[in-house]
Design a protein around this motif. Structure first.
Motif, PDB file in Angstrom:
ATOM      1  N   LEU A   7       0.538  -1.331   0.046  1.00 46.73           N
ATOM      2  CA  LEU A   7       0.149   0.092  -0.096  1.00 46.73           C
ATOM      3  C   LEU A   7       0.848   1.438  -0.093  1.00 46.73           C
ATOM      4  CD1 LEU A   7      -3.091   0.695  -0.081  1.00 46.73           C
ATOM      5  CD2 LEU A   7      -2.980   0.609   2.520  1.00 46.73           C
ATOM      6  N   LYS A   8       1.975   1.105   0.669  1.00 49.23           N
ATOM      7  CA  LYS A   8       2.858   2.273   0.870  1.00 49.23           C
ATOM      8  C   LYS A   8       3.733   2.539  -0.532  1.00 49.23           C
ATOM      9  CE  LYS A   8       3.585   2.466   5.628  1.00 49.23           C
ATOM     10  NZ  LYS A   8       4.395   2.534   6.777  1.00 49.23           N
ATOM     11  N   LEU A   9       3.857   1.486  -1.287  1.00 50.82           N
ATOM     12  CA  LEU A   9       4.763   1.523  -2.502  1.00 50.82           C
ATOM     13  C   LEU A   9       4.153   1.882  -3.737  1.00 50.82           C
ATOM     14  CD1 LEU A   9       7.175  -1.778  -2.265  1.00 50.82           C
ATOM     15  CD2 LEU A   9       7.711   0.643  -1.789  1.00 50.82           C
ATOM     16  N   TYR A  10       2.805   1.397  -4.248  1.00 56.87           N
ATOM     17  CA  TYR A  10       2.153   1.438  -5.448  1.00 56.87           C
ATOM     18  C   TYR A  10       1.992   2.799  -5.917  1.00 56.87           C
ATOM     19  CZ  TYR A  10      -2.608   2.573  -4.221  1.00 56.87           C
ATOM     20  OH  TYR A  10      -3.838   3.333  -3.842  1.00 56.87           O
ATOM     21  N   ARG A  48      21.347  10.072  -1.346  1.00 59.83           N
ATOM     22  CA  ARG A  48      20.210   9.283  -0.998  1.00 59.83           C
ATOM     23  C   ARG A  48      18.935   9.872  -1.104  1.00 59.83           C
ATOM     24  NH1 ARG A  48      19.933   5.312   4.224  1.00 59.83           N
ATOM     25  NH2 ARG A  48      21.929   4.206   3.155  1.00 59.83           N
ATOM     26  N   THR A  49      18.755  11.080  -0.422  1.00 62.32           N
ATOM     27  CA  THR A  49      17.539  11.708  -0.599  1.00 62.32           C
ATOM     28  C   THR A  49      16.944  11.948  -2.060  1.00 62.32           C
ATOM     29  OG1 THR A  49      17.978  12.640   1.685  1.00 62.32           O
ATOM     30  CG2 THR A  49      16.261  13.926   0.398  1.00 62.32           C
ATOM     31  N   GLN A  50      18.111  12.549  -2.693  1.00 64.52           N
ATOM     32  CA  GLN A  50      17.701  12.760  -4.073  1.00 64.52           C
ATOM     33  C   GLN A  50      17.231  11.591  -5.000  1.00 64.52           C
ATOM     34  OE1 GLN A  50      20.866  13.869  -7.450  1.00 64.52           O
ATOM     35  NE2 GLN A  50      20.193  15.833  -6.683  1.00 64.52           N
ATOM     36  N   ILE A  51      17.874  10.407  -4.622  1.00 63.30           N
ATOM     37  CA  ILE A  51      17.383   9.389  -5.405  1.00 63.30           C
ATOM     38  C   ILE A  51      16.059   9.002  -5.029  1.00 63.30           C
ATOM     39  CG2 ILE A  51      17.701   6.721  -5.758  1.00 63.30           C
ATOM     40  CD1 ILE A  51      20.725   7.303  -5.363  1.00 63.30           C
ATOM     41  N   LEU A  52      16.000   8.675  -3.725  1.00 57.19           N
ATOM     42  CA  LEU A  52      14.568   8.382  -3.486  1.00 57.19           C
ATOM     43  C   LEU A  52      13.232   9.495  -3.748  1.00 57.19           C
ATOM     44  CD1 LEU A  52      15.509   6.845   0.197  1.00 57.19           C
ATOM     45  CD2 LEU A  52      15.055   5.837  -2.164  1.00 57.19           C
ATOM     46  N   GLU A  53      13.454  10.707  -3.422  1.00 59.72           N
ATOM     47  CA  GLU A  53      12.624  11.453  -4.025  1.00 59.72           C
ATOM     48  C   GLU A  53      12.321  11.563  -5.686  1.00 59.72           C
ATOM     49  OE1 GLU A  53      13.705  15.253  -2.234  1.00 59.72           O
ATOM     50  OE2 GLU A  53      12.867  14.833  -0.233  1.00 59.72           O
ATOM     51  N   ILE A  94      10.498   1.848   2.463  1.00 60.31           N
ATOM     52  CA  ILE A  94      10.724   1.430   1.129  1.00 60.31           C
ATOM     53  C   ILE A  94      11.371   0.150   1.043  1.00 60.31           C
ATOM     54  CG2 ILE A  94      11.892   2.289  -1.008  1.00 60.31           C
ATOM     55  CD1 ILE A  94      11.445   5.275   0.067  1.00 60.31           C
ATOM     56  N   ASN A  95      12.407  -0.057   1.651  1.00 61.70           N
ATOM     57  CA  ASN A  95      13.225  -1.218   1.646  1.00 61.70           C
ATOM     58  C   ASN A  95      12.406  -2.417   2.062  1.00 61.70           C
ATOM     59  OD1 ASN A  95      15.645  -0.133   0.614  1.00 61.70           O
ATOM     60  ND2 ASN A  95      16.048   0.572   2.681  1.00 61.70           N
ATOM     61  N   LYS A  96      11.836  -2.348   3.223  1.00 59.11           N
ATOM     62  CA  LYS A  96      10.866  -3.324   3.847  1.00 59.11           C
ATOM     63  C   LYS A  96       9.607  -3.528   2.835  1.00 59.11           C
ATOM     64  CE  LYS A  96       8.450  -4.984   7.862  1.00 59.11           C
ATOM     65  NZ  LYS A  96       7.457  -5.650   7.130  1.00 59.11           N
ATOM     66  N   GLY A  97       9.227  -2.775   2.229  1.00 59.48           N
ATOM     67  CA  GLY A  97       8.058  -2.867   1.007  1.00 59.48           C
ATOM     68  C   GLY A  97       8.459  -3.804   0.045  1.00 59.48           C
ATOM     69  N   PHE A  98      10.074  -3.419  -0.562  1.00 56.76           N
ATOM     70  CA  PHE A  98      10.464  -4.504  -1.474  1.00 56.76           C
ATOM     71  C   PHE A  98      10.439  -5.949  -1.056  1.00 56.76           C
ATOM     72  CE2 PHE A  98      11.243  -0.382  -3.976  1.00 56.76           C
ATOM     73  CZ  PHE A  98      10.781  -0.802  -5.203  1.00 56.76           C
ATOM     74  N   HIS A  99      11.144  -5.802   0.244  1.00 54.17           N
ATOM     75  CA  HIS A  99      11.233  -7.362   0.888  1.00 54.17           C
ATOM     76  C   HIS A  99      10.024  -7.901   0.812  1.00 54.17           C
ATOM     77  CE1 HIS A  99      11.432  -9.862   4.284  1.00 54.17           C
ATOM     78  NE2 HIS A  99      12.703 -10.237   3.864  1.00 54.17           N
ATOM     79  N   ASP A 100       9.099  -7.384   1.274  1.00 57.06           N
ATOM     80  CA  ASP A 100       7.826  -7.973   1.544  1.00 57.06           C
ATOM     81  C   ASP A 100       6.900  -8.122  -0.096  1.00 57.06           C
ATOM     82  OD1 ASP A 100       8.186  -7.930   4.085  1.00 57.06           O
ATOM     83  OD2 ASP A 100       6.768  -6.330   4.534  1.00 57.06           O
ATOM     84  N   VAL A 101       7.143  -7.321  -0.777  1.00 58.94           N
ATOM     85  CA  VAL A 101       6.233  -7.786  -2.118  1.00 58.94           C
ATOM     86  C   VAL A 101       6.934  -8.444  -3.038  1.00 58.94           C
ATOM     87  CG1 VAL A 101       5.093  -5.307  -1.832  1.00 58.94           C
ATOM     88  CG2 VAL A 101       7.140  -5.601  -3.450  1.00 58.94           C
TER      89      VAL A 101
END
Length: 407
Positions: free
Chosen positions: A38-41, A87-92, A106-113
């Motif tokens: 839900l946080k990633l999509y 790092r901030t620039q990449i993620l934003e 974000i990282n946990k999101g990819f780990h889970d999905v």
């Protein structure tokens, strides 16, 4: 002195034949047990649309095809080794709102999905993964390796970057094997200063719930532009389909489901309205289409197509705000403890759509159709196609089909 990182991103798609909903009405309830998705999509969809705008405006009359999920996962992996402003620039730049989602989320999101996306699913296959190719004498920081493995299940391999031809052969062979031969030459040349290559691959193969009958496929005209008409094999089906006519944007949205957990939108703008539709693309627009498609009878003509696209992403991503990683101002010291910068980010994608379905089915459906002729949806000029994973709502691919037989 900055040594170089080469980012390699690949996508091979085989959509072998047709109907849920991306962003469907019950999405919050559907994903209540999967808060990571839900946080990633939303970020993935927003990034897909923004990058599509960059690539389509650079090539207004050509095919566009890429996987936002592949690109985002590769750069999210890279961000593990980035520090401070980089790092901030990449993620934003990837369209993550860091006031609403943390780096850990974000990282946990990819780990889970990723396990949800890649688990075996009848009629639908998605292979997604990452690999790090390191120069033989390069020693990454253990923290970076641990995080890359924990969150992205990244393979760590060595390559002879001091011998560019040999390293190119190693990386291309790996990609060809992981994409089942769909991508055979991702890298054409390597910067001699390259010390690390990040490879991200995604292979998508789906079969339609409702196959098209190959016996009904015939050669028909496809109008590339006002002066150019080509002949293409056009699939044909009559019966019940999920679709919606968007009067405001003058386009028809046809939803075709794959077996398993994926779906696709085929968006046909009225003649002369392509730019209107492209400029209106947004998460709200996608949600509206998903909510308003409804089942009705139609006669559908859809071309078979086989397209490929290759992009150097440095400039498009820089226009989205990701600039430092390609310059000497970057801070990727979290990878090796030494100065590194990204020399090149390459994305190559192949997409095939045809009418083939499963060889056998265990159930039979009889569809009743009205006696009056149904409306015709004829994809005989430039149209858009987007595919989504229904369980997570993640955008898998986005494309513009301007020339169906253009490689």
């Amino acid at each position: 002195m900055h040594s170089a990182i080469f980012l390699c991103l690949t996508l091979a798609g085989l959509c072998t034949v047709t109907h849920g909903h991306h962003l469907d009405k019950g999405q919050d309830e559907h994903n209540s047990t999967n808060p990571a998705a839900l946080k990633l999509y939303k970020s993935v969809a927003d990034f897909a649309i923004k990058l599509y705008g960059q690539l389509s405006s650079a090539s207004p009359d050509k095919n566009v095809f890429f996987s936002p999920l592949s690109i985002i996962s590769a750069f999210s992996l890279l961000s593990l080794g980035a520090k401070s402003a980089t790092r901030t620039q990449i993620l934003e730049g990837l369209r993550f709102n860091l006031t609403e989602i943390t780096e850990e989320d974000i990282n946990k999101g990819f780990h889970d999905v990723i396990p949800l996306l890649t688990r075996p699913n009848s009629g639908f296959q998605l292979d997604l993964g990452q690999a790090l190719f390191l120069k033989d004498d390069l020693k990454p920081l253990q923290t970076f390796l641990d995080d890359a493995k924990a969150f992205y299940d990244t393979e760590v391999l060595h390559a002879k970057f001091q011998e560019p031809k040999e390293a190119k052969k190693q990386v291309n062979h790996y990609v060809a094997r992981k994409t089942n031969g769909k991508i055979v030459e991702l890298i054409k040349d390597l910067d001699p200063e390259t010390e690390l290559a990040i490879v991200d691959y995604i292979v998508f193969k789906g079969t339609w719930k409702k196959p098209f009958d190959p016996a009904l496929t015939t050669e028909k005209d496809f109008f590339v532009d006002q002066e150019t008409t080509i002949s293409v094999p056009m699939m044909h089906g009559t019966g019940w389909f999920d679709y919606y006519f968007d009067a405001e944007l003058s386009c028809t949205v046809l939803q075709l489901d794959y077996q398993g957990s994926a779906t696709a939108f085929f968006v046909l703008p009225a003649p002369g309205k392509l730019k209107v539709v492209e400029e209106a693309l947004s998460l709200d627009t996608l949600t509206k289409w998903a909510e308003r498609v409804s089942r009705n009878t139609a006669e559908v003509y859809l071309p078979k197509f086989n397209i490929s696209a290759s992009y150097e992403l440095n400039e498009p991503l820089a226009r989205l705000g990701i600039t430092d990683v390609f310059s000497d101002h970057t801070d990727l010291s979290g990878i090796t403890g030494q100065p590194l910068k990204v020399s090149k980010a390459t994305h190559k994608a192949v997409l095939t759509v045809d009418e083939r379905g499963t060889e056998a089915a265990t159930t039979t459906a009889i569809e009743m159709t009205p006696l009056s002729p149904p409306p015709t949806i004829h994809f005989n000029h430039t149209f858009l196609m987007m595919s989504f994973h229904k369980e997570t709502n993640l955008t898998l691919t986005i494309s513009r089909i301007a020339i169906p037989n253009k490689q």
